[in-house]
Design a protein around this motif. Structure first.
Motif, PDB file in Angstrom:
ATOM      1  N   VAL A  36       0.842  -1.210   0.000  1.00 13.61           N
ATOM      2  CA  VAL A  36       0.000   0.000   0.000  1.00 13.61           C
ATOM      3  C   VAL A  36       0.867   1.245   0.000  1.00 13.61           C
ATOM      4  CG1 VAL A  36      -1.753   1.272   1.293  1.00 13.61           C
ATOM      5  CG2 VAL A  36      -1.916  -1.208   1.099  1.00 13.61           C
ATOM      6  N   ALA A  37       2.014   1.199   0.725  1.00 10.16           N
ATOM      7  CA  ALA A  37       2.914   2.347   0.703  1.00 10.16           C
ATOM      8  C   ALA A  37       3.462   2.575  -0.703  1.00 10.16           C
ATOM      9  CB  ALA A  37       4.055   2.116   1.698  1.00 10.16           C
ATOM     10  N   GLY A  38       3.767   1.491  -1.411  1.00 12.93           N
ATOM     11  CA  GLY A  38       4.211   1.652  -2.794  1.00 12.93           C
ATOM     12  C   GLY A  38       3.138   2.219  -3.690  1.00 12.93           C
ATOM     13  N   VAL A  39       1.881   1.772  -3.485  1.00  7.41           N
ATOM     14  CA  VAL A  39       0.781   2.322  -4.274  1.00  7.41           C
ATOM     15  C   VAL A  39       0.589   3.806  -3.980  1.00  7.41           C
ATOM     16  CG1 VAL A  39      -1.717   2.219  -4.625  1.00  7.41           C
ATOM     17  CG2 VAL A  39      -0.392   0.102  -4.502  1.00  7.41           C
ATOM     18  N   PHE A  40       0.672   4.172  -2.699  1.00 10.66           N
ATOM     19  CA  PHE A  40       0.483   5.577  -2.315  1.00 10.66           C
ATOM     20  C   PHE A  40       1.588   6.451  -2.907  1.00 10.66           C
ATOM     21  CE2 PHE A  40       1.244   9.129   0.582  1.00 10.66           C
ATOM     22  CZ  PHE A  40      -0.012   9.710   0.605  1.00 10.66           C
ATOM     23  N   GLY A  41       2.821   5.956  -2.899  1.00 14.90           N
ATOM     24  CA  GLY A  41       3.917   6.739  -3.461  1.00 14.90           C
ATOM     25  C   GLY A  41       3.894   6.803  -4.971  1.00 14.90           C
ATOM     26  N   GLY A  42       3.275   5.840  -5.625  1.00 21.19           N
ATOM     27  CA  GLY A  42       3.237   5.828  -7.077  1.00 21.19           C
ATOM     28  C   GLY A  42       2.127   6.645  -7.681  1.00 21.19           C
ATOM     29  N   LEU A  43       1.187   7.130  -6.865  1.00 23.50           N
ATOM     30  CA  LEU A  43       0.079   7.941  -7.380  1.00 23.50           C
ATOM     31  C   LEU A  43       0.424   9.409  -7.247  1.00 23.50           C
ATOM     32  CD1 LEU A  43      -2.944   5.979  -5.848  1.00 23.50           C
ATOM     33  CD2 LEU A  43      -2.154   5.942  -8.214  1.00 23.50           C
ATOM     34  N   ARG A  44       0.183  10.143  -8.304  1.00 23.77           N
ATOM     35  CA  ARG A  44       0.493  11.569  -8.287  1.00 23.77           C
ATOM     36  C   ARG A  44      -0.582  12.375  -7.582  1.00 23.77           C
ATOM     37  NH1 ARG A  44       1.260  12.689 -14.508  1.00 23.77           N
ATOM     38  NH2 ARG A  44      -0.666  11.452 -14.439  1.00 23.77           N
ATOM     39  N   GLY A  45      -1.832  12.080  -7.852  1.00 23.98           N
ATOM     40  CA  GLY A  45      -2.918  12.846  -7.261  1.00 23.98           C
ATOM     41  C   GLY A  45      -2.990  14.228  -7.866  1.00 23.98           C
ATOM     42  N   GLY A  46      -3.575  15.133  -7.111  1.00 26.78           N
ATOM     43  CA  GLY A  46      -3.652  16.515  -7.559  1.00 26.78           C
ATOM     44  C   GLY A  46      -4.896  16.853  -8.325  1.00 26.78           C
ATOM     45  N   ASP A  47      -5.551  15.884  -8.932  1.00 31.40           N
ATOM     46  CA  ASP A  47      -6.780  16.177  -9.677  1.00 31.40           C
ATOM     47  C   ASP A  47      -7.948  16.171  -8.698  1.00 31.40           C
ATOM     48  OD1 ASP A  47      -6.313  13.532  -9.202  1.00 31.40           O
ATOM     49  OD2 ASP A  47      -7.464  12.838 -10.948  1.00 31.40           O
ATOM     50  N   GLU A  48      -8.497  17.335  -8.450  1.00 30.33           N
ATOM     51  CA  GLU A  48      -9.561  17.489  -7.463  1.00 30.33           C
ATOM     52  C   GLU A  48     -10.759  16.623  -7.839  1.00 30.33           C
ATOM     53  OE1 GLU A  48      -9.506  19.061  -4.679  1.00 30.33           O
ATOM     54  OE2 GLU A  48      -7.496  19.896  -4.902  1.00 30.33           O
ATOM     55  N   GLY A  49     -11.096  15.677  -6.987  1.00 31.26           N
ATOM     56  CA  GLY A  49     -12.255  14.827  -7.222  1.00 31.26           C
ATOM     57  C   GLY A  49     -12.029  13.751  -8.256  1.00 31.26           C
ATOM     58  N   GLY A  50     -10.810  13.622  -8.786  1.00 34.36           N
ATOM     59  CA  GLY A  50     -10.545  12.612  -9.795  1.00 34.36           C
ATOM     60  C   GLY A  50     -10.387  11.231  -9.184  1.00 34.36           C
ATOM     61  N   GLU A  51     -10.357  10.254 -10.060  1.00 31.46           N
ATOM     62  CA  GLU A  51     -10.262   8.882  -9.569  1.00 31.46           C
ATOM     63  C   GLU A  51      -8.917   8.624  -8.903  1.00 31.46           C
ATOM     64  OE1 GLU A  51     -10.843   4.291 -11.215  1.00 31.46           O
ATOM     65  OE2 GLU A  51     -10.723   5.981 -12.613  1.00 31.46           O
ATOM     66  N   GLU A  52      -7.862   9.169  -9.462  1.00 36.29           N
ATOM     67  CA  GLU A  52      -6.541   8.947  -8.871  1.00 36.29           C
ATOM     68  C   GLU A  52      -6.438   9.584  -7.492  1.00 36.29           C
ATOM     69  OE1 GLU A  52      -1.836   9.310 -10.196  1.00 36.29           O
ATOM     70  OE2 GLU A  52      -3.458   9.993 -11.508  1.00 36.29           O
ATOM     71  N   GLU A  53      -7.030  10.749  -7.318  1.00 34.79           N
ATOM     72  CA  GLU A  53      -7.030  11.400  -6.005  1.00 34.79           C
ATOM     73  C   GLU A  53      -7.812  10.586  -4.984  1.00 34.79           C
ATOM     74  OE1 GLU A  53      -6.150  14.202  -3.147  1.00 34.79           O
ATOM     75  OE2 GLU A  53      -5.361  14.046  -5.197  1.00 34.79           O
ATOM     76  N   GLN A  54      -8.936  10.016  -5.398  1.00 31.39           N
ATOM     77  CA  GLN A  54      -9.727   9.198  -4.481  1.00 31.39           C
ATOM     78  C   GLN A  54      -8.996   7.911  -4.109  1.00 31.39           C
ATOM     79  OE1 GLN A  54     -13.594   8.556  -6.160  1.00 31.39           O
ATOM     80  NE2 GLN A  54     -14.036  10.738  -6.407  1.00 31.39           N
ATOM     81  N   VAL A  55      -8.335   7.286  -5.078  1.00 26.98           N
ATOM     82  CA  VAL A  55      -7.574   6.073  -4.774  1.00 26.98           C
ATOM     83  C   VAL A  55      -6.427   6.383  -3.831  1.00 26.98           C
ATOM     84  CG1 VAL A  55      -6.141   4.268  -5.786  1.00 26.98           C
ATOM     85  CG2 VAL A  55      -8.245   4.956  -6.916  1.00 26.98           C
ATOM     86  N   LYS A  56      -5.785   7.531  -4.009  1.00 26.56           N
ATOM     87  CA  LYS A  56      -4.682   7.904  -3.123  1.00 26.56           C
ATOM     88  C   LYS A  56      -5.177   8.175  -1.706  1.00 26.56           C
ATOM     89  CE  LYS A  56      -0.519  10.714  -3.006  1.00 26.56           C
ATOM     90  NZ  LYS A  56       0.343  11.672  -3.731  1.00 26.56           N
ATOM     91  N   ALA A  57      -6.340   8.812  -1.583  1.00 25.87           N
ATOM     92  CA  ALA A  57      -6.916   9.022  -0.256  1.00 25.87           C
ATOM     93  C   ALA A  57      -7.279   7.694   0.402  1.00 25.87           C
ATOM     94  CB  ALA A  57      -8.147   9.913  -0.368  1.00 25.87           C
TER      95      ALA A  57
END
Length: 1014
Positions: free
Chosen positions: A966-987
């Protein structure tokens, strides 16, 4: 005017005659009805005497009569066969395919239809001339050339010949008619080996037949040509091209193989049939051809199982093993699985017949007994999820040999007590292996009692019982106690018998397990297999009788006066309600009387009528009535009579495979509601049926996805999290009071009204998953917000505002709030986690044994099964389906709740499945699968919140490995897109990571011993 209307004859000119001037030719007689002796041209139609002469006639553009003479000559037995592989026959076939068929196909077909009973047609001789491997190859070459030309002419700079599509359709029709007979393969083989030539010349011909027919070349070219015809602007009808359907082509191959084996074949013919069979197994329909061969060579009165054994015996050894395992599975699913514990006399007869069939097949297999022992003790699980009948049949065959029987017992006992096997194997697999161990011990005790006594004095037996009793799961300990008491009862006497004095081992299930040591089956005759599986007899309906008017009984006069009470608010109304006038019928409101229908079907009131409506796929009214009535009717009949229980399998199979042929409104929702009604009505039986159908059924990805949705929503309804409006609509009117009397007891009449039936959203499981995710993240978000506001001394105003908010908050409101597209972290007490519901143990145990365990166990079996299930693994790891599967397992675990006794076992199985290498590999680069894995971890942590200490102690390695992933997944996601799928997965990954680190930090000392060497 009559003399001007004379019948005109048709003059067919020869090519050479056409080159000369029409006016310089001598006049010839014209064919007419009055002069039948005259001919249409100067040529005399006579049959050729040699193949060379026939070739010259065909090259010379013959007329239809000459063509008939040539085809008749070439199809005669006394003529040198055109099917023989010679240069002359190749030239004849080439001329027929490229010149004759395009020009004369229409008239050949018309003549064939008109002269089936009157005279001989030219169609059959033509098919005979081309029904060889040379003819098929010539058609395929021509088909490929035209297909490439049609595809190349799609460019704007090229012109497309108008006859390309027409010739493609003709060649497809011709190839289908040539290959139509079920004995084509036999005739082609006989032609290839005819002449008594050397084996060096015969072998390439035979291999050419095998590669052409079994290699998929015919299917690929036919499908490509069919696609070209469908895209043609002329819109030609291409229905019925069975060669383009790989399933139908595989069935045709199966029929040809059966026809080849039923003839007087020798060793070479059997080897040829095995080669074609091995090629057919790679066409993508593994189970289809095996089912067809077994049904024709085993399940028919004139069949001989040894023929099937010889067919399998010529395959490579690895292929023999896979095919034989498929045959065993087919016997179980078709005949033995429906008997459950197999306690009836009919089941015993079928078990003996299945054992006889297996023994007949094994007589021609050198390594057959070893395959059976491997099937019983291997990772496939000895028929995981199947009834005990197939294991009894296999043990009956193995018991015929002493060495194989003892080997099976020793392997089963060693596997039963292995610690890694106890911890990591699915519980359904452990139950199947426990049954195998008990059956084998019973046979060894009856045949070689000393061997069993010696085996129970070894360290393997003591370690097996010790490891079982030390297992962390209750079910594993139960199996260990049952096996220990059963085997000790066979060898030890008196006080030496092992007795744990537990109630579970003496109840119905424990007694049934112990009785397996006394089971003794023998291979018997195959007669019970020849009958179709027995169906429940249906009562014949009597024709409705005309109702007769009965006199109304007069009430007896008494001294009492009955007065009707009213609530005082509603005005008094007459008890007699008049019928509406016939003119008010809405069906009569149409101006056109021809549009009024008086034959509309009525809604079904019995389950058998509902099944009949579903089967009528050609009637729109029946389909729509069945879909709209099914959810309510099934729920209404669930607890009244045996209609639903007897027809549940048939109803479920009809609903799963139902297609929206008429584009009915809310079709998918009504279909899902019908399947949910079946599961809720018979949860113990149908939960396992749907789990099996998801893996074993021949369904599309969307149909398998609907099965998962049904299992998830039905489990939540059974657990009390969801309430279906159809449940209230299905209540019998006898359970409700009349409306006027009910008003005396209920103040608000709207309370007893049926709730509105809202359709299910297409992403019902996703919405539930989002709600549970927000509930999981809300407390951590509130805590993080509190920590970010500064020291506690400065939070007086915040605490006061919270106190005010708490006064305005309803403490009984435990509903799950929907997830917003953008997650906002607020210190609002309304977002705190709701109280955990106490789920009854009966429901929790039901969800564990009938829903969760079959899904996980069959996934492991499909994951580690033979390579014959490559197609199934491809379907299972389709990203959308895999994500939905993981979410379904998480919802099932959450629905079972923290009060279920099987929670440790369910937690271990789901956690290890999430850490599977194949599962995590498909999460790389796919956010949907990654989100599904994280949501499953959320469900695991949420349900096991009160037993995190036990989780860290039992699954220490898994917890640490999950934390790193999970730490690897969290570090591999950029995020930043407000309300986007990648941001939700990172949260979501952040929330899981926080909870895991809390557990690891708190119980680090407990996990040290388990993590040595990690």
């Amino acid at each position: 005017m009559d003399e001007l209307l004379r019948p005109a004859g048709v003059i067919r000119t020869h090519k050479k005659e056409a080159e000369t001037d029409f006016f310089l030719r001598e006049p010839t007689a014209t064919a007419s009805p009055s002069n039948p002796g005259t001919r249409s041209d100067t040529r005399q139609h006579k049959a050729p005497t040699t193949p060379e002469e026939a070739l010259e006639i065909l090259k010379d553009e013959p007329d239809y009569d000459s063509l008939i003479f040539v085809l008749t000559f070439l199809s005669q037995r006394k003529t040198p066969s055109i099917k023989s592989p010679t240069p002359l026959s190749a030239q004849l076939i080439q001329v027929l395919v490229s010149e004759i068929v395009p020009n004369y196909w229409a008239i050949l077909i018309e003549d064939g239809h008109q002269s089936q009973k009157t005279k001989k047609s030219g169609l059959n001789p033509l098919l005979f001339c081309l029904s060889s491997i040379t003819g098929v190859n010539a058609i395929l070459v021509r088909l490929r050339a035209l297909t490439q030309e049609a595809k190349g002419s799609n460019q704007p700079t090229q012109l497309k010949r108008p006859d390309v599509s027409l010739n493609l359709g003709i060649l497809l029709d011709l190839l289908g008619r040539v290959l139509q007979p079920d004995n084509w393969l036999l005739e082609a083989y006989r032609v290839a080996v005819a002449g008594g030539e050397a084996p060096a010349k015969v072998r390439p011909r035979v291999q050419e037949i095998v590669s052409t027919v079994g290699g998929g070349r015919i299917v690929s070219l036919a499908a490509e040509a069919e696609d070209v015809l469908k895209n043609d602007s002329a819109g030609r009808n291409t229905d019925g091209v069975w060669l383009a359907d790989s399933k139908q082509f595989t069935q045709w191959l199966g029929r040809n193989i059966v026809s080849l084996l039923r003839s007087d074949t020798g060793t070479d013919e059997k080897k040829f049939a095995s080669d074609v069979f091995g090629k057919a197994l790679r066409l993508g329909h593994y189970d289809v051809i095996i089912t067809q061969l077994v049904s024709e060579l085993v399940f028919t009165p004139a069949a001989d199982p040894q023929v099937l054994g010889s067919l399998i015996g010529n395959l490579p050894q690895t292929e023999q093993r896979k095919v034989f395992f498929s045959v065993v599975t087919l016997l179980s699913t078709e005949y033995l699985d429906r008997f459950g514990r197999c306690e009836s006399k009919e089941s015993e007869q079928l078990i003996s017949a299945a054992a006889g069939a297996l023994k007949g097949i094994l007589d021609s297999l050198e390594h057959g007994k070893r395959f059976l022992v491997e099937w019983l003790t291997g990772s496939s699980g000895a028929g995981i999820g199947e009834g005990v009948g197939i294991r009894r049949s296999v043990m009956a065959v193995i018991s015929q040999g002493r060495d194989d029987l003892v080997t099976g017992l020793e392997k089963s006992l060693g596997q039963f007590g292995d610690q890694l096997y106890i911890r990591h194997s699915p519980m359904l697999q452990q139950e199947a292996h426990a049954q195998v161990l008990l059956l084998a011990a019973g046979y060894v005790h009856r045949q070689h009692p000393v061997k069993l006594a010696i085996l129970l004095r070894t360290g393997v037996w003591l370690n097996a019982i010790s490891n079982r009793l030390a297992a962390p799961h209750d079910r594993a300990r139960f199996l260990g106690m049952v096996v220990g008491e059963s085997l000790s009862g066979l060898v030890d006497k008196g006080e030496k018998r092992l007795n744990f004095k537990m109630e579970e081992t003496n109840e119905e299930e424990g007694s049934w397990y112990k009785s397996l040591t006394g089971v003794s089956d023998v291979p018997g005759p195959l007669n019970p297999l020849f009958k179709a599986p027995t169906a429940v007899p249906q009562k014949t309906q009597k024709p409705p009788q005309k109702a007769t008017a009965k006199p109304i009984p007069q009430p007896r006069q008494t001294g009492f006066i009955i007065e009707e009470l009213s609530d005082g608010e509603a005005p008094e109304e007459d008890d007699i309600i008049p019928y509406a006038k016939p003119d008010s019928d809405p069906e009569d409101s149409d101006d056109d009387a021809t549009l009024v229908r008086r034959d509309k079907p009525k809604a079904p009131v019995y389950i058998r009528d509902l099944i009949r409506y579903f089967r009528d796929t050609e009637s729109y009214d029946h389909q729509k009535l069945a879909l709209t009535t099914a959810p309510t009717l099934i729920r209404r009949k669930a607890n009244y009579g045996t209609e639903v229980s007897e027809h549940a399998d048939e109803l479920a199979s009809l609903l799963v495979g139902l297609s929206d042929k008429f584009e009915i409104d809310n079709f998918d929702d009504l279909r899902l509601q019908g399947m949910m009604a079946i599961v809720v009505a018979q949860p113990e039986k149908m939960g396992q049926w749907f789990a099996k159908t998801f893996f074993d059924g021949d369904y599309s990805v969307s149909q398998r996805a609907s099965v998962l949705v049904v299992l998830g929503l039905s489990a939540r309804e059974l657990a009390g999290y969801e309430t279906s409006g159809y449940a209230a609509a299905a209540a019998f009117p006898s359970k409700t009071l009349p409306e006027r009397v009910e008003q005396l007891y209920i103040d608000d009449p709207s309370r007893h009204q049926t709730p509105a039936l809202k359709p299910l959203p297409p992403n019902a499981l996703d919405n539930i998953a989002s709600s549970l995710t927000s509930t999981f993240l809300a407390p951590m978000a509130a805590a993080a917000a509190d920590a970010a506001t500064g020291p506690d001394v400065l939070k007086l105003s915040t605490f006061t505002s919270r106190l005010g908010n708490d006064n305005n908050t309803n403490p009984d409101d435990n509903s799950i709030q929907p997830t917003n597209p953008k997650i906002k972290y607020k210190t609002n007490p309304a977002n705190r986690k709701p109280r955990v519901r106490a789920i009854p143990n009966t429901t929790a145990q039901l969800l564990s044994t009938s829903f969760f365990t079959p899904l996980t166990a069959r996934f492991h079996a499909a994951l580690y099964a033979a390579s014959s299930n490559n197609r199934l693994r491809t379907i299972l790891f389709q990203p959308h389906l895999l994500a939905l599967y993981l979410k379904t397992l998480a919802l099932l675990l959450h629905a079972a709740g923290p009060s279920t006794l099987a929670l440790p076992h369910m937690t271990a199985e789901l956690w290890r499945l999430l850490l599977n290498t194949s599962v995590r590999a498909h999460a790389v680069g796919d956010l949907s699968v990654t989100r599904a894995i994280l949501f499953a971890l959320v469900a695991l942590l949420d349900v096991n919140e009160a037993r995190m200490r036990d989780v860290c102690g039992e699954l220490g390695r898994e917890v640490v490995e999950t934390q790193e992933w999970v730490a690897g997944v969290f570090g591999g996601l950029r995020g930043g897109d407000e309300g986007g799928e990648e941001e939700q997965v990172k949260a979501l990954a952040a929330g899981v990571l926080v909870r895991l680190r809390e557990g690891v930090e708190k119980y680090r000392l407990l996990m040290v011993g388990d993590l040595i060497g990690f």
